[in-house]
Design an enzyme around this catalytic site. Structure first.
Site, PDB file in Angstrom:
ATOM      1  CB  CYS A 153      -1.190  -2.404 -17.852  1.00 50.85           C
ATOM      2  SG  CYS A 153      -1.320  -4.730 -17.380  1.00 50.85           S
ATOM      3  CG  HIS A 166      -1.586  -1.057   1.069  1.00 50.97           C
ATOM      4  ND1 HIS A 166      -2.826  -1.613   2.143  1.00 50.97           N
ATOM      5  CD2 HIS A 166      -2.644  -1.124  -0.425  1.00 50.97           C
ATOM      6  CE1 HIS A 166      -3.680  -2.158   1.370  1.00 50.97           C
ATOM      7  NE2 HIS A 166      -3.494  -1.808   0.348  1.00 50.97           N
TER       8      HIS A 166
END
Length: 543
Positions: free
Chosen positions: A478, A184
């Site tokens: 990506c 995160h």
């Protein structure tokens, strides 16, 4: 005093300034049981306090990705399994703080044993433990440092609640001793545009106030730099950002060769003005921490929001990327000995075919009501048969353009066969690196193997690009490698047709492409492909 330190660059950009560290949370005191009733009451109040604080932080977050991460934290702290475990320990004679610590230690061990995505969530559990313990003790959690001037933040790792509240005007950069490219900390740093390096060994020994510089792309950190050097680093970064912000329009090389620059998003709220389209629409946010899957109507509404915001532009939707190493409660999947090599991505449809069928129906329904050019791709495809089966399911649902992600070497090696059954490929270089080098993305000791400049990874990308050119079908990237401006030149030179990244990264990549012709990109790519080491490959590209 250290001089240079090498970590894992997870958010590009350069920064320099004095370091200041995140204060440690309150320590767990000696046990002091006051009776089950009082301890249960203290725990219930702590849960309400922590969940309320996280919800307030989510509401105030500058970015929707940060808000969603914090709301997922609320679901974790309010999880019935955790509440029952803590209550049972209190009934057995443990005080509230120690019951919280013991219950979450069990969850922590399970996450570590699972590896992969769950191992990356260990720091989230640690943060919840610290916040609940502090609340049980009636103590505040330490906040971010406030030295009164811009600084570089250092920490063992950062919790979502801390990272989401960062002010990019004050926090010049992030340095952590732990974490990984998909933690995160990394995700939110990229979202906020703050340069960051994780897995930076020894950084916690650097005294507060020491001047450091960091490169969030290469992972290089210089300690005890001069004031003049620090000023030069920040001036250079400001100039780079100004140039990037001034660049507009579609991605193309100096001689006009198009390379579409697309955005990676999780919802319509992640979109920014002027993007060419979306190269990776992650649909996992709809499914997180649910005991039942989202309804057809709920999915249609979420997809329609994105499609409506991009009339006439391409939107590539990735079907649910979850499973053994990214568990979702409603899937009720059994544990596996090695979840990263287990039932995840498209493989989930083997056991839960209705999940994929419903999702494809929802995407098709939303696409029919919009003018966006909707493409669909499946994650974790390994064989041509899987690719063809997925494409058939898409077309049966009324979705004419179907592709697959290349994340495992088997798929890259058989790209020509796979392309016979699908319309496009999209390379997820994060997982492709992990599986190519047998190196878990959270293993700091193997960080050099996860460098996207590794020649073996470049060779696999080249093979896919070549297969796409032979078939006359597009091949995009990506993964996070697409956001590296220098590596974007290599990708363009190899024949990659589109690059998808966090929206904040697009201007710098646009600027890099615009400064080089296609022939120059091909020369750079050829040199990188011929290199024997990532250092030599990186040296082939302009600084």
């Amino acid at each position: 005093m250290m001089s240079d330190v090498k970590g894992i660059g997870v958010s590009p950009g350069a920064a320099a300034g004095p370091v200041h560290r995140l204060a440690p949370p309150p320590a767990l005191p000696a046990p002091a049981f006051r009776g089950a009733s009082l301890e249960r009451s203290a725990f219930v109040s702590a849960v309400a306090s922590v969940s309320g604080d996280l919800n307030r932080r989510a509401d105030a977050a500058r970015d929707e990705v940060a808000a969603e991460v914090l709301r997922a934290q609320v679901l974790m702290v309010e999880d019935e399994t955790l509440l029952e475990a803590v209550t049972d320990l209190i009934d057995g004679g443990a005080d509230a703080p120690h019951a919280v610590a013991e219950a979450l230690a069990v969850h922590r061990a399970a996450f570590e044993a699972a590896g992969g995505y769950l191992a990356e969530r260990v720091s989230d559990l640690d943060d919840l433990r610290d916040r609940l313990v502090a609340a049980c003790l009636g103590l505040p959690m330490p906040g971010l440092p406030d030295p009164g001037h811009p600084y570089v933040l250092i920490a063992r790792d950062l919790a979502p609640a801390d990272t989401a509240g960062l002010d990019p005007a004050q926090v010049l950069g992030l340095l952590t001793a732990e974490g990984g490219p998909t933690s995160h900390t990394a995700i939110l740093a990229r979202t906020l545009g703050i340069p960051a390096v994780v897995r930076c060994a020894g950084i916690l020994s650097v005294p507060d106030g020491t001047l450091v510089s960091l490169d969030g792309a290469s992972g290089l950190v210089s300690v005890d730099v001069s004031a003049s050097d620090a000023t030069a680093v920040n001036a250079g970064e400001q100039a780079r950002r100004a140039r990037a912000a001034a660049s507009t329009g579609p991605g193309r090389t100096a001689d006009g060769h198009p390379v579409a620059l697309l955005a990676n998003i999780g919802s319509a709220r992640d979109l920014t003005a002027g993007v060419e389209g979306v190269g990776l629409f992650r649909t996992e946010l709809l499914y997180l921490d649910r005991t039942d899957p989202p309804s057809l109507d709920e999915q249609v509404a979420a997809y329609r929001d994105v499609f409506a915001a991009l009339p006439g532009r391409k939107v590539v939707v990735r079907t649910l990327d979850a499973g053994a190493d990214k568990p979702l409660p409603f899937l009720r999947m059994a544990g596996e000995p090695n979840p990263a090599l287990g039932v995840r991505g498209l493989r989930v449809a083997r056991r839960n075919p209705d999940v994929l069928t419903t999702q494809l129906t929802a995407i098709a329904t939303a696409a029919a009501a919009a003018s966006a050019e909707v493409w669909v791709m499946a994650p974790m495809v390994a064989t041509a048969a899987e690719a063809s089966s997925f494409a058939a399911a898409c077309r049966s649902a009324g979705l004419p353009t179907a592709g697959v992600m290349i994340e495992v070497p088997a798929a890259a090696l058989r790209a020509p066969s796979i392309l016979r059954g699908v319309d496009f490929l999209s390379l997820g270089t994060n997982d492709l690196s992990q599986y190519t080098f047998a190196a878990d993305r959270m293993c700091g000791d193997l960080a050099e193997l996860l460098d996207h400049w590794q020649p073996a990874l470049i060779a696999l990308i080249a093979a896919c690009a070549s297969a796409g050119a032979e078939a006359g079908k597009p091949v995009g990237v990506c993964g996070e490698s697409a956001a590296d401006p220098a590596f974007a030149l290599v990708l363009a030179g190899l024949g990659i047709s589109s690059l998808s990244m966090a929206p904040r990264s697009i201007p710098a990549v646009r600027e890099a492409l615009a400064a080089h012709t296609l022939d120059e990109c091909r020369t750079i790519a050829k040199a990188a492909l011929a290199a024997d080491t990532p250092e030599a490959a990186r040296a082939a590209a302009p600084a």
